[in-house]
Motif scaffolding. Sequence first.
Motif, PDB file in Angstrom:
ATOM      1  N   LEU A 248       0.845  -1.190   0.000  1.00 34.96           N
ATOM      2  CA  LEU A 248       0.000   0.000   0.000  1.00 34.96           C
ATOM      3  C   LEU A 248       0.885   1.246   0.000  1.00 34.96           C
ATOM      4  CD1 LEU A 248      -2.961   1.118   0.419  1.00 34.96           C
ATOM      5  CD2 LEU A 248      -2.416   1.123   2.869  1.00 34.96           C
ATOM      6  N   PRO A 249       0.726   2.160  -0.977  1.00 36.16           N
ATOM      7  CA  PRO A 249       1.616   3.330  -1.039  1.00 36.16           C
ATOM      8  C   PRO A 249       1.683   4.124   0.268  1.00 36.16           C
ATOM      9  CG  PRO A 249       0.378   3.139  -3.073  1.00 36.16           C
ATOM     10  CD  PRO A 249      -0.185   2.099  -2.146  1.00 36.16           C
ATOM     11  N   ALA A 250       0.550   4.341   0.908  1.00 36.36           N
ATOM     12  CA  ALA A 250       0.558   5.100   2.166  1.00 36.36           C
ATOM     13  C   ALA A 250       1.335   4.359   3.250  1.00 36.36           C
ATOM     14  CB  ALA A 250      -0.872   5.362   2.627  1.00 36.36           C
ATOM     15  N   LEU A 251       1.256   3.029   3.249  1.00 33.80           N
ATOM     16  CA  LEU A 251       1.999   2.239   4.221  1.00 33.80           C
ATOM     17  C   LEU A 251       3.489   2.317   3.956  1.00 33.80           C
ATOM     18  CD1 LEU A 251       2.214   0.218   6.556  1.00 33.80           C
ATOM     19  CD2 LEU A 251       1.758  -1.614   4.887  1.00 33.80           C
ATOM     20  N   ARG A 252       3.885   2.212   2.698  1.00 36.93           N
ATOM     21  CA  ARG A 252       5.308   2.313   2.358  1.00 36.93           C
ATOM     22  C   ARG A 252       5.859   3.685   2.736  1.00 36.93           C
ATOM     23  NH1 ARG A 252       5.346   1.196  -3.696  1.00 36.93           N
ATOM     24  NH2 ARG A 252       7.626   1.308  -3.505  1.00 36.93           N
TER      25      ARG A 252
ATOM     26  N   GLY B 214      12.954   6.993   1.082  1.00 35.47           N
ATOM     27  CA  GLY B 214      11.615   7.347   0.642  1.00 35.47           C
ATOM     28  C   GLY B 214      10.775   6.105   0.412  1.00 35.47           C
ATOM     29  N   PRO B 215       9.498   6.273   0.116  1.00 33.74           N
ATOM     30  CA  PRO B 215       8.616   5.115  -0.089  1.00 33.74           C
ATOM     31  C   PRO B 215       9.068   4.218  -1.235  1.00 33.74           C
ATOM     32  CG  PRO B 215       7.513   7.187  -0.675  1.00 33.74           C
ATOM     33  CD  PRO B 215       8.771   7.544   0.021  1.00 33.74           C
ATOM     34  N   GLN B 216       9.784   4.780  -2.223  1.00 32.51           N
ATOM     35  CA  GLN B 216      10.288   3.965  -3.330  1.00 32.51           C
ATOM     36  C   GLN B 216      11.392   3.009  -2.886  1.00 32.51           C
ATOM     37  OE1 GLN B 216      10.914   7.137  -2.774  1.00 32.51           O
ATOM     38  NE2 GLN B 216      12.935   7.767  -3.542  1.00 32.51           N
ATOM     39  N   HIS B 217      11.872   3.188  -1.673  1.00 31.08           N
ATOM     40  CA  HIS B 217      12.935   2.346  -1.122  1.00 31.08           C
ATOM     41  C   HIS B 217      12.396   1.287  -0.167  1.00 31.08           C
ATOM     42  CE1 HIS B 217      15.282   6.285  -1.801  1.00 31.08           C
ATOM     43  NE2 HIS B 217      15.578   5.457  -2.795  1.00 31.08           N
ATOM     44  N   VAL B 218      11.090   1.072  -0.170  1.00 26.00           N
ATOM     45  CA  VAL B 218      10.448   0.115   0.752  1.00 26.00           C
ATOM     46  C   VAL B 218       9.646  -0.898  -0.053  1.00 26.00           C
ATOM     47  CG1 VAL B 218       8.746  -0.152   2.602  1.00 26.00           C
ATOM     48  CG2 VAL B 218      10.319   1.812   2.621  1.00 26.00           C
TER      49      VAL B 218
ATOM     50  N   TRP C 292       8.970  -5.960   5.959  1.00 22.13           N
ATOM     51  CA  TRP C 292       9.450  -5.149   4.842  1.00 22.13           C
ATOM     52  C   TRP C 292      10.966  -5.174   4.745  1.00 22.13           C
ATOM     53  CZ3 TRP C 292       6.941  -2.950   9.104  1.00 22.13           C
ATOM     54  CH2 TRP C 292       7.746  -2.231   9.993  1.00 22.13           C
ATOM     55  N   LEU C 293      11.425  -4.811   3.569  1.00 18.32           N
ATOM     56  CA  LEU C 293      12.824  -4.476   3.335  1.00 18.32           C
ATOM     57  C   LEU C 293      12.885  -2.996   2.996  1.00 18.32           C
ATOM     58  CD1 LEU C 293      13.927  -7.434   1.023  1.00 18.32           C
ATOM     59  CD2 LEU C 293      14.382  -7.193   3.478  1.00 18.32           C
ATOM     60  N   ALA C 294      13.849  -2.305   3.573  1.00 18.69           N
ATOM     61  CA  ALA C 294      14.099  -0.906   3.248  1.00 18.69           C
ATOM     62  C   ALA C 294      15.542  -0.795   2.762  1.00 18.69           C
ATOM     63  CB  ALA C 294      13.874  -0.008   4.463  1.00 18.69           C
ATOM     64  N   SER C 295      15.724  -0.238   1.580  1.00 20.25           N
ATOM     65  CA  SER C 295      17.072  -0.108   1.018  1.00 20.25           C
ATOM     66  C   SER C 295      17.066   0.942  -0.072  1.00 20.25           C
ATOM     67  CB  SER C 295      17.540  -1.441   0.441  1.00 20.25           C
ATOM     68  OG  SER C 295      18.822  -1.300  -0.168  1.00 20.25           O
ATOM     69  N   ARG C 296      18.183   1.670  -0.177  1.00 17.51           N
ATOM     70  CA  ARG C 296      18.324   2.635  -1.271  1.00 17.51           C
ATOM     71  C   ARG C 296      18.776   1.970  -2.566  1.00 17.51           C
ATOM     72  NH1 ARG C 296      22.399   6.440   0.608  1.00 17.51           N
ATOM     73  NH2 ARG C 296      22.795   5.089   2.411  1.00 17.51           N
TER      74      ARG C 296
ATOM     75  N   LEU D 182      -0.799   0.552   8.895  1.00 18.71           N
ATOM     76  CA  LEU D 182      -0.742   1.996   8.669  1.00 18.71           C
ATOM     77  C   LEU D 182      -1.238   2.754   9.895  1.00 18.71           C
ATOM     78  CD1 LEU D 182      -0.354   4.436   6.743  1.00 18.71           C
ATOM     79  CD2 LEU D 182      -2.706   4.034   5.955  1.00 18.71           C
ATOM     80  N   ILE D 183      -2.333   2.303  10.469  1.00 17.37           N
ATOM     81  CA  ILE D 183      -2.877   2.949  11.669  1.00 17.37           C
ATOM     82  C   ILE D 183      -1.848   2.915  12.801  1.00 17.37           C
ATOM     83  CG2 ILE D 183      -4.595   2.657  13.513  1.00 17.37           C
ATOM     84  CD1 ILE D 183      -6.556   1.743  11.280  1.00 17.37           C
ATOM     85  N   ALA D 184      -1.225   1.744  13.003  1.00 16.25           N
ATOM     86  CA  ALA D 184      -0.251   1.606  14.090  1.00 16.25           C
ATOM     87  C   ALA D 184       0.970   2.479  13.865  1.00 16.25           C
ATOM     88  CB  ALA D 184       0.155   0.138  14.224  1.00 16.25           C
TER      89      ALA D 184
END
Length: 341
Positions: free
Chosen positions: A61-65, A76-80, A232-236, A264-266
């Motif tokens: 979900l974009p808002a979640l990322r 940024g969200p593109q890195h998640v 999730w994975l987060a990376s540039r 997202l709520i949490a």
Amino acid sequence: MRIPDFKLERYFAKWEFNAPYLLCSSDLEGWRMSELLALADEDGRERWERLSLGYTESTGLPALREEISRLYPGVGPQHVLTFGGAQEALFVLMNVLLGPGDHAVVTWPGYQSLHEVARATGAEVSLLRLREEDGWKLDLEALKRELRPHTKLLVVNFPHNPTGALPDAAAWKGLFALAAERGIHVLSDEVYRLLEHDPRDTLPPAAELSARGVSLGVMSKAFGLAGLRVGWLASRDTALLERCAAYKDYTTICNAAPSEVLSLIALRARERVLARSREAPRAQPRGARWLLRTAGGHVPLGASGRGKRGLPEVVEGHAGGGVLPAAGGGGGRAAAARRRV
């Protein structure tokens, strides 16, 4: 792929839901649905009430990322990229990065999948041992000795499971410098990050420290929401995430819609969620005193997994029933409790 049984999870499959008292949980008491929904902002409440139970976006979900990216400075969200829990994220990343002829270094003791999935890809795995006599210190000289020309991945886990150890800032940054010199990706299992007793001890995440750093996160541990199965994975390294997204098409494809909205709520209420999580360990000494009183002052821990009587039966006989203690082994959900009770 052929992979050995996950010993810890097989132990839990047998015992976890048969004992009323668990001393081996590495997550927190889960949130009740009503309590979590009470934290929702207006947008979160509307998303929940209008939720459609169809497929979701495969990357998350974009808002979640976007909300997850706020946990990582410079990301940024593109890195998640989201997954069905941390386990899937780890499985996908290792299958994308590793194969026969490759080499990985993994901190030990630790959760079995951190090294076993890497081996199952056909890669060679070396264990970087953290030693009790050294205070579980991260030894950069020992790490240098383990690195090889074909090392492609360094897997670390801090705050460490099962000891809770944290390296100092110099050693942590030195680890990433070593990896950068050799073009090695670093997978940092950070599922217990943000639960430090002193926030000043919180290490910078891998995704912030290096373009080849990959932070592994999940809603299960610090946020007390294991039932959502969102990791999730987060990376540039966006090219790496694209490869992981393509591999994910063969696993879960996408996350469950309700889990994404609840996550997202949490995360939007994360300060309140984390405050609850940090308070929980302060109650643990009371639980330990209860166990000792109930068990007559002692618990025979030496029988774990050996002979005909494992710990569940032994403690049941001493404590009057229903206490599931930590299993033996190098780490994971059960072993994590050994040093956190």
